[in-house]
Design a protein around this motif. Structure first.
Motif, short mmCIF file in Angstrom:
data_model
loop_
_atom_site.label_atom_id
_atom_site.label_comp_id
_atom_site.label_asym_id
_atom_site.label_seq_id
_atom_site.Cartn_x
_atom_site.Cartn_y
_atom_site.Cartn_z
N GLU A 26 18.52 -23.00 37.82
CA GLU A 26 18.96 -23.64 39.06
C GLU A 26 19.21 -22.61 40.15
OE1 GLU A 26 22.69 -22.18 37.34
OE2 GLU A 26 20.89 -23.14 36.51
N THR A 27 18.74 -22.90 41.36
CA THR A 27 19.05 -22.08 42.54
C THR A 27 20.04 -22.81 43.45
OG1 THR A 27 17.19 -22.99 43.80
CG2 THR A 27 16.77 -21.03 42.47
N TYR A 28 20.43 -24.00 43.03
CA TYR A 28 21.37 -24.82 43.81
C TYR A 28 22.33 -25.46 42.81
CZ TYR A 28 23.18 -28.43 46.98
OH TYR A 28 24.00 -29.23 47.74
N PHE A 29 23.60 -25.49 43.19
CA PHE A 29 24.62 -26.10 42.35
C PHE A 29 25.60 -26.84 43.24
CE2 PHE A 29 29.00 -25.78 40.77
CZ PHE A 29 28.89 -26.39 39.53
N ALA A 30 25.90 -28.07 42.89
CA ALA A 30 26.94 -28.83 43.58
C ALA A 30 27.72 -29.61 42.53
CB ALA A 30 26.35 -29.79 44.61
N VAL A 71 27.74 -33.47 38.53
CA VAL A 71 27.19 -32.14 38.79
C VAL A 71 25.71 -32.26 39.16
CG1 VAL A 71 26.78 -29.83 37.87
CG2 VAL A 71 28.83 -31.08 37.20
N VAL A 72 25.29 -31.51 40.15
CA VAL A 72 23.89 -31.51 40.61
C VAL A 72 23.32 -30.11 40.44
CG1 VAL A 72 22.34 -31.86 42.56
CG2 VAL A 72 24.35 -33.33 42.28
N ARG A 73 22.15 -30.03 39.85
CA ARG A 73 21.46 -28.74 39.76
C ARG A 73 20.08 -28.88 40.39
NH1 ARG A 73 18.54 -28.68 34.30
NH2 ARG A 73 18.53 -26.41 34.47
N GLY A 74 19.74 -27.92 41.25
CA GLY A 74 18.47 -28.00 41.97
C GLY A 74 17.74 -26.67 41.95
N GLN A 75 16.48 -26.71 42.33
CA GLN A 75 15.65 -25.50 42.41
C GLN A 75 14.74 -25.64 43.61
OE1 GLN A 75 11.97 -24.45 39.91
NE2 GLN A 75 13.65 -23.50 38.73
N TYR A 76 14.66 -24.58 44.44
CA TYR A 76 13.89 -24.70 45.67
C TYR A 76 12.39 -24.62 45.39
CZ TYR A 76 13.78 -19.49 46.08
OH TYR A 76 13.62 -18.14 45.88
N THR A 77 11.68 -25.46 46.13
CA THR A 77 10.22 -25.44 46.12
C THR A 77 9.76 -24.79 47.43
OG1 THR A 77 10.14 -27.66 47.12
CG2 THR A 77 10.14 -27.53 44.71
N GLU A 78 8.47 -24.73 47.63
CA GLU A 78 7.99 -24.11 48.88
C GLU A 78 8.41 -24.95 50.08
OE1 GLU A 78 3.45 -25.94 48.78
OE2 GLU A 78 3.79 -23.82 48.35
N ILE A 123 29.72 -27.23 31.45
CA ILE A 123 28.59 -27.67 32.28
C ILE A 123 27.29 -27.09 31.74
CG2 ILE A 123 27.59 -27.58 34.60
CD1 ILE A 123 30.49 -27.47 35.67
N ALA A 124 27.31 -25.80 31.44
CA ALA A 124 26.10 -25.14 30.93
C ALA A 124 25.65 -25.76 29.61
CB ALA A 124 26.36 -23.65 30.76
N GLU A 125 26.60 -26.12 28.77
CA GLU A 125 26.25 -26.73 27.48
C GLU A 125 25.62 -28.10 27.67
OE1 GLU A 125 25.57 -27.28 23.57
OE2 GLU A 125 26.16 -25.41 24.57
N SER A 158 20.47 -15.83 35.06
CA SER A 158 21.82 -16.23 35.42
C SER A 158 21.88 -17.63 36.05
CB SER A 158 22.40 -15.20 36.39
OG SER A 158 23.65 -15.60 36.88
N GLY A 159 21.28 -17.76 37.25
CA GLY A 159 21.31 -19.03 37.96
C GLY A 159 22.56 -19.19 38.81
N ALA A 160 22.55 -20.21 39.67
CA ALA A 160 23.63 -20.39 40.64
C ALA A 160 24.97 -20.67 39.98
CB ALA A 160 23.27 -21.54 41.59
N LEU A 161 24.97 -21.37 38.85
CA LEU A 161 26.23 -21.71 38.18
C LEU A 161 26.99 -20.46 37.78
CD1 LEU A 161 28.11 -23.83 36.85
CD2 LEU A 161 26.69 -23.64 34.79
N ARG A 162 26.30 -19.54 37.12
CA ARG A 162 26.96 -18.32 36.64
C ARG A 162 27.09 -17.27 37.74
NH1 ARG A 162 23.82 -20.02 32.14
NH2 ARG A 162 25.10 -20.30 30.26
N ASP A 163 26.13 -17.23 38.66
CA ASP A 163 26.12 -16.19 39.69
C ASP A 163 27.15 -16.44 40.78
OD1 ASP A 163 24.98 -13.80 40.84
OD2 ASP A 163 24.06 -15.08 42.36
N MET A 164 27.42 -17.70 41.10
CA MET A 164 28.28 -18.01 42.25
C MET A 164 29.45 -18.94 41.90
SD MET A 164 26.78 -16.25 44.56
CE MET A 164 27.22 -16.77 46.21
#
Length: 516
Positions: free
Chosen positions: A328-332, A297-304, A463-465, A243-249
């Motif tokens: 992505e786990t982050y969306f702005a 649009v910004v898409r991010g993913q968390y690292t350790e 956005i997803a496309e 899913s990811g942040a875009l679709r989930d939230m």
């Protein structure tokens, strides 16, 4: 109208069917919601609940599970010896059901008739599908084939998100549901619409004469919506990686909050009129081209990283997550609404996992006084802010400029803070309590209509496309940080910045709590 609905519900009662009754949602939210409604007199004695799942359970075991759920998650406490608890628990029965077995639904119809006779229920039935979305269509058909929609009263279907994975799948799902239920019988839950302060947005806007005249592009510089989570994906890795942040939230919670902030005053306080205005906002969202997606649009993913002194692993190291995942786990995003009221006003939205604090806030930043007039010539004036705190503490605060007491004219920002949670305590109704009660009464205002879902997917799909075409680079951010640098730069290009959230205001602000 709402009073008449409540009176009808109280006189006629309802039979609730909870599909997925052994699942996490039922345990954490639905059963505590039923108990709170019962304790507050919002459930008539003419009600019954049938818990449904594959797992074999006796009625006694089911009620033990119910008691454990309420002990752990409900706002009200009880024990097995409580007389009120015994009356409440007697309304709950369990039946093991294979959702694909039509004969099981015919057996369920016999159980329903027995309970309606026992509690004097007038044939009203509410089906709550706390199930995977790919089961919605088949369950709806089986309810029809099993005779469960032939009772004398009303029939309503309550479903959870996600409603589809994209517009095409959402349309297919909607066709399946609408072949059995009418649109006004389908209640699509977005639990953020059940939150106290989200519902308060329209009251603050439309019930106060000094806000609505300023609620436009002449006076508002930007609106910021933050929905941050401290948790990672936990045990939802398999679902989330798909899913990811875009679709989930973003597609649901965040765009719904945009509509609440941007909608026009409805002509009447009727559910369809309110939802009509929200749809107008979604139709007015500027659909980005692939190049515009890359810029806005910004898409991010968390690292350790580290949170509160504890190390946190990277998203790709989480259970059930592809080690090479690009989810992505982050969306702005910078969202633009092309209508007369909001043209030129950016709505900045952000959501992410493994962020420093858990919070949901909406910040309205008003335009500043022109630099060349009066006090602005000698002082650096801060913009006025109106902030809706949705979660975890509920409240509203307003930041204004005022003279510092005892000074020779120094101007400082002052925040007038109404902390609703401080005034009424944390024992305010949960979102699911309101929404469950609303669905039982047929009050659809805070449920999403099909055209809302459709236009939200149409916006998100663009956005997803673009991402699918590789037009936006996945930005890493350390767990415990506020996301990728690109999210900060998104506002800085327009001369703005993200305002602190969750009470983490600048140190120079003087606080003036508002007392009830």
């Amino acid at each position: 109208m709402s009073d008449k609905r409540h009176e009808a519900f109280y006189q006629e009662g309802a039979l609730f069917f909870i599909f997925g009754a052994t699942g996490d949602l039922a345990r954490r939210k639905l059963f505590p919601a039923f108990y709170s409604l019962y304790r507050e007199g919002k459930l008539p004695e003419k009600f019954a609940v049938v818990g449904l799942a594959r797992r074999p359970r006796t009625n006694e075991q089911f009620r033990e599970d119910l008691l454990a759920s309420i002990h752990e998650f409900a706002r009200y406490r009880t024990n097995q010896d409580d007389e009120q608890w015994a009356r409440f628990a007697a309304h709950f029965e369990y039946m093991s059901l294979n959702t694909n077995d039509t004969s099981g639904y015919r057996e369920l119809e016999h159980v329903a008739q027995k309970l309606e006779s026992k509690f004097g229920i007038a044939g009203n039935r509410l089906f709550y599908l706390a199930l995977a979305p790919d089961l919605f269509g088949s369950v709806a058909r089986n309810l029809q084939e099993g005779g469960l929609l032939e009772s004398a009263g009303w029939h309503r279907l309550v479903i959870e998100k996600p409603f589809g994975f994209d517009l095409a799948s959402a349309e297919k799902l909607n066709e399946e549901l609408c072949s059995v239920f009418k649109e006004n019988e389908i209640f699509r839950i977005d639990h953020y619409l059940g939150k106290e302060m989200v519902q308060n947005i329209e009251v603050i806007r439309f019930a106060n004469a000094f806000f609505e005249p300023l609620w436009n592009n002449k006076y508002i510089a930007n609106v910021q919506i933050t929905l941050s989570e401290t948790v990672g994906v936990e045990e939802r890795g398999g679902y989330y990686d798909h899913s990811g942040a875009l679709r989930d939230m973003a597609q649901n919670h965040m765009l719904q909050m945009v509509t609440m902030m941007a909608m026009e005053p409805p002509s009447r306080l009727a559910p369809e009129d309110i939802r009509d205005e929200k749809v107008k906002v979604l139709r007015s969202l500027r659909a980005y081209s692939p190049d515009e997606v890359e810029a806005n649009v910004v898409r991010g993913q968390y690292t350790e990283g580290e949170m509160k002194g504890e190390p946190k692993k990277a998203y790709r190291a989480e259970d059930s997550v592809n080690p090479a995942s690009s989810t992505e786990t982050y969306f702005a995003a910078k969202v633009l609404i092309d209508n007369f009221r909001w043209s030129g006003v950016p709505f900045y939205i952000r959501t992410g996992k493994r962020l420093p604090v858990k919070t949901t806030e909406v910040v309205v930043e008003f335009k500043t006084i022109p630099d060349n007039v009066y006090l602005a010539q000698k002082h650096t004036l801060q913009p006025n802010l109106l902030v809706f705190r949705v979660n975890p503490l509920e409240g509203i605060y307003i930041k204004i400029n005022a003279k510092q007491p005892g000074s020779a004219g120094m101007i400082i920002p002052v925040a007038m803070d109404f902390c609703q949670s401080c005034q009424v305590g944390l024992n305010t109704p949960e979102a699911y309590e309101r929404l469950l009660h609303d669905a039982a009464r047929g009050e659809s205002t805070y449920f999403t209509r099909w055209d809302e879902v459709k236009f939200a997917w149409r916006y998100v799909d663009k956005i997803a496309e673009a991402w699918k075409q590789g037009r936006s680079e996945l930005q890493p951010y350390a767990a415990g940080s506020w996301g990728p640098d690109a999210a900060r730069e998104l506002l800085e290009r327009d001369g703005f910045h993200w305002w602190p959230v969750n009470g983490q205001e600048e140190s120079e602000v003087i606080w003036a709590p508002v007392r009830a």
